[in-house]
Design a protein around this motif. Sequence first.
Motif, mmCIF file in Angstrom:
data_model
loop_
_atom_site.group_PDB
_atom_site.id
_atom_site.type_symbol
_atom_site.label_atom_id
_atom_site.label_comp_id
_atom_site.label_asym_id
_atom_site.label_seq_id
_atom_site.Cartn_x
_atom_site.Cartn_y
_atom_site.Cartn_z
ATOM 1 N N MET A 15 0.829 -1.210 0.000
ATOM 2 C CA MET A 15 0.000 0.000 0.000
ATOM 3 C C MET A 15 0.867 1.264 0.000
ATOM 4 O O MET A 15 0.557 2.242 -0.692
ATOM 5 C CB MET A 15 -0.932 -0.003 1.214
ATOM 6 N N MET A 16 1.967 1.203 0.757
ATOM 7 C CA MET A 16 2.863 2.355 0.819
ATOM 8 C C MET A 16 3.463 2.646 -0.559
ATOM 9 O O MET A 16 3.573 3.813 -0.976
ATOM 10 C CB MET A 16 3.977 2.084 1.836
ATOM 11 N N GLY A 17 3.862 1.588 -1.288
ATOM 12 C CA GLY A 17 4.421 1.753 -2.637
ATOM 13 C C GLY A 17 3.448 2.451 -3.568
ATOM 14 O O GLY A 17 3.828 3.358 -4.328
ATOM 15 N N THR A 18 2.162 2.037 -3.504
ATOM 16 C CA THR A 18 1.138 2.675 -4.341
ATOM 17 C C THR A 18 0.964 4.139 -3.964
ATOM 18 O O THR A 18 0.855 5.008 -4.835
ATOM 19 C CB THR A 18 -0.209 1.924 -4.187
ATOM 20 N N MET A 19 0.941 4.420 -2.654
ATOM 21 C CA MET A 19 0.773 5.810 -2.191
ATOM 22 C C MET A 19 1.940 6.698 -2.646
ATOM 23 O O MET A 19 1.740 7.853 -3.042
ATOM 24 C CB MET A 19 0.666 5.865 -0.661
ATOM 25 N N ILE A 20 3.164 6.136 -2.605
ATOM 26 C CA ILE A 20 4.338 6.897 -3.072
ATOM 27 C C ILE A 20 4.183 7.239 -4.549
ATOM 28 O O ILE A 20 4.448 8.365 -4.978
ATOM 29 C CB ILE A 20 5.648 6.101 -2.824
ATOM 30 N N SER A 21 3.723 6.235 -5.334
ATOM 31 C CA SER A 21 3.585 6.454 -6.785
ATOM 32 C C SER A 21 2.563 7.532 -7.111
ATOM 33 O O SER A 21 2.815 8.412 -7.930
ATOM 34 C CB SER A 21 3.162 5.162 -7.481
ATOM 35 N N ILE A 22 1.392 7.451 -6.471
ATOM 36 C CA ILE A 22 0.315 8.380 -6.877
ATOM 37 C C ILE A 22 0.515 9.779 -6.303
ATOM 38 O O ILE A 22 -0.079 10.729 -6.781
ATOM 39 C CB ILE A 22 -1.088 7.827 -6.524
ATOM 40 N N SER A 23 1.366 9.893 -5.269
ATOM 41 C CA SER A 23 1.612 11.230 -4.711
ATOM 42 C C SER A 23 2.970 11.792 -5.125
ATOM 43 O O SER A 23 3.393 12.823 -4.621
ATOM 44 C CB SER A 23 1.521 11.177 -3.186
ATOM 45 N N ALA A 24 3.647 11.102 -6.062
ATOM 46 C CA ALA A 24 4.988 11.533 -6.472
ATOM 47 C C ALA A 24 4.917 12.799 -7.318
ATOM 48 O O ALA A 24 3.961 13.016 -8.055
ATOM 49 C CB ALA A 24 5.648 10.422 -7.280
ATOM 50 N N ASN A 25 5.966 13.642 -7.199
ATOM 51 C CA ASN A 25 6.023 14.843 -8.049
ATOM 52 C C ASN A 25 7.111 14.744 -9.114
ATOM 53 O O ASN A 25 7.429 15.713 -9.781
ATOM 54 C CB ASN A 25 6.206 16.109 -7.197
ATOM 55 N N SER A 26 7.699 13.550 -9.271
ATOM 56 C CA SER A 26 8.644 13.326 -10.371
ATOM 57 C C SER A 26 8.511 11.876 -10.827
ATOM 58 O O SER A 26 8.054 11.009 -10.070
ATOM 59 C CB SER A 26 10.081 13.590 -9.907
ATOM 60 N N TRP A 27 8.923 11.627 -12.068
ATOM 61 C CA TRP A 27 8.800 10.276 -12.615
ATOM 62 C C TRP A 27 9.697 9.286 -11.879
ATOM 63 O O TRP A 27 9.350 8.112 -11.746
ATOM 64 C CB TRP A 27 9.137 10.287 -14.106
ATOM 65 N N LEU A 28 10.842 9.736 -11.401
ATOM 66 C CA LEU A 28 11.759 8.818 -10.698
ATOM 67 C C LEU A 28 11.151 8.337 -9.380
ATOM 68 O O LEU A 28 11.255 7.150 -9.038
ATOM 69 C CB LEU A 28 13.110 9.503 -10.449
ATOM 70 N N SER A 29 10.507 9.238 -8.639
ATOM 71 C CA SER A 29 9.882 8.798 -7.377
ATOM 72 C C SER A 29 8.651 7.937 -7.657
ATOM 73 O O SER A 29 8.339 7.017 -6.885
ATOM 74 C CB SER A 29 9.532 9.997 -6.499
ATOM 75 N N ALA A 30 7.952 8.198 -8.780
ATOM 76 C CA ALA A 30 6.826 7.325 -9.171
ATOM 77 C C ALA A 30 7.340 5.928 -9.498
ATOM 78 O O ALA A 30 6.739 4.919 -9.090
ATOM 79 C CB ALA A 30 6.098 7.914 -10.375
ATOM 80 N N TRP A 31 8.456 5.858 -10.221
ATOM 81 C CA TRP A 31 9.074 4.560 -10.540
ATOM 82 C C TRP A 31 9.488 3.831 -9.262
ATOM 83 O O TRP A 31 9.295 2.620 -9.133
ATOM 84 C CB TRP A 31 10.293 4.793 -11.443
ATOM 85 N N MET A 32 10.040 4.567 -8.295
ATOM 86 C CA MET A 32 10.462 3.965 -7.034
ATOM 87 C C MET A 32 9.255 3.363 -6.294
ATOM 88 O O MET A 32 9.319 2.251 -5.762
ATOM 89 C CB MET A 32 11.134 5.031 -6.162
ATOM 90 N N GLY A 33 8.134 4.093 -6.287
ATOM 91 C CA GLY A 33 6.916 3.581 -5.647
ATOM 92 C C GLY A 33 6.419 2.307 -6.309
ATOM 93 O O GLY A 33 6.009 1.359 -5.633
ATOM 94 N N LEU A 34 6.476 2.269 -7.640
ATOM 95 C CA LEU A 34 6.060 1.065 -8.383
ATOM 96 C C LEU A 34 6.948 -0.131 -8.034
ATOM 97 O O LEU A 34 6.475 -1.265 -7.913
ATOM 98 C CB LEU A 34 6.110 1.335 -9.890
ATOM 99 N N GLU A 35 8.250 0.123 -7.878
ATOM 100 C CA GLU A 35 9.181 -0.960 -7.536
ATOM 101 C C GLU A 35 8.929 -1.498 -6.116
ATOM 102 O O GLU A 35 8.962 -2.707 -5.884
ATOM 103 C CB GLU A 35 10.629 -0.458 -7.637
ATOM 104 N N ILE A 36 8.680 -0.589 -5.183
ATOM 105 C CA ILE A 36 8.376 -1.020 -3.798
ATOM 106 C C ILE A 36 7.106 -1.874 -3.796
ATOM 107 O O ILE A 36 7.036 -2.921 -3.154
ATOM 108 C CB ILE A 36 8.218 0.215 -2.878
ATOM 109 N N ASN A 37 6.113 -1.403 -4.559
ATOM 110 C CA ASN A 37 4.849 -2.132 -4.670
ATOM 111 C C ASN A 37 5.060 -3.531 -5.246
ATOM 112 O O ASN A 37 4.521 -4.518 -4.737
ATOM 113 C CB ASN A 37 3.905 -1.305 -5.551
ATOM 114 N N LEU A 38 5.865 -3.625 -6.305
ATOM 115 C CA LEU A 38 6.147 -4.920 -6.953
ATOM 116 C C LEU A 38 6.858 -5.874 -5.993
ATOM 117 O O LEU A 38 6.452 -7.037 -5.841
ATOM 118 C CB LEU A 38 7.000 -4.689 -8.204
ATOM 119 N N LEU A 39 7.896 -5.392 -5.328
ATOM 120 C CA LEU A 39 8.703 -6.268 -4.472
ATOM 121 C C LEU A 39 7.941 -6.699 -3.222
ATOM 122 O O LEU A 39 8.286 -7.714 -2.608
ATOM 123 C CB LEU A 39 10.015 -5.570 -4.092
ATOM 124 N N ALA A 40 6.899 -5.954 -2.842
ATOM 125 C CA ALA A 40 6.074 -6.379 -1.703
ATOM 126 C C ALA A 40 5.027 -7.401 -2.134
ATOM 127 O O ALA A 40 4.604 -8.242 -1.331
ATOM 128 C CB ALA A 40 5.386 -5.172 -1.082
#
Length: 338
Positions: A15-40
């Motif tokens: 859930m945290m990974g998804t929240m990071i992605s949708i609240s990100a203000n840059s593509w790199l932080s959105a990518w990071m959120g997607l990766e956290i979500n995937l690995l969880a």
Amino acid sequence: MFNNSSKIMFISILMMGTMISISANSWLSAWMGLEINLLAFIPLMSDNKLMSTESSLKYFLTQALASSVLLFAVILYLLNSNKMNSNFIMEMMIFSSLLLKSGSAPFHFWFPNVMEGLSWINTLILMTWQKIAPLMLISYIIFKPLMLMSTLLSALIGALGGMNQTSLRKLMAYSSINHLGWMLMAMYNSNSQWMMYFLMYSFLTFMMIYMFNAFKVSHINQLFNLFFHSKTMKFFLFFNLLSLGGLPPFLGFFPKWLVIQSLTFNKQMFLLSFMVLTALITLFFYMRLSYSAFMLNNYENNWMHNSSFKSNYMNIFLTLSFFSSLGLFLISSLYFML
């Protein structure tokens, strides 16, 4: 699932990974959120069964491919931000990688196969929560040519793919691909519309999967032999299927109604005709199921009459089914009053 502390931890990280992605203000932080979500999600998928291990590997490979394309495109986009032609290619790459992550056609090839090997709880997460971040990112960068192609293909493939399926998981997977087409079409018109569609779709999907999980059914023929003791339960089960298909008296028609209305206002008659046609195809195979259950396969066994089903599951299922069957009148009157 929730008695295991490690699974609770992984769900929190998911859930945290998804929240990071949708609240990100840059593509790199959105990518990071997607990766956290995937690995969880990977540890949640693999529960020491051969099919689920295979599914988790397929899911990991496709998502890793999408993530690497996304990261590559984002870096190139930042390097070549002044060049017009390269921007077009980079936007197309970013958009394609997000479509692959969400399982939209023509990048849907992994979705039914991964669904087939998962438990019902994991399929629910994959069909609802895992789509939030990619769809939200798609709504930030609407690339119209690819979006229209993906919308039409998702609606068509989702409709035709479910025609010859006997596995309920694959049926739900193709239904999800078809609904993704409608969601992208809703997103094409307005942001609030696709969010409304997604909420309704998540509710209906949760209800069906709750029932499939409670009674441990995996194939269509098991549905015919279910609920011999209760005609009401059997009716509500197939009402929910028809609601998921979008038949007008039920709640599932409401989000499609909104999309049809906006397409009519925008005079996009070709898109409207195509989307309605594919919705009718999905309704055809749901109607075929319901017809077989009620008319052709309606024999009863005497020893089934006194069988004790889990009453708490039934009460919850009946309550949710009531909203699904009769909620259209309430929701539509509230929506149009507001």
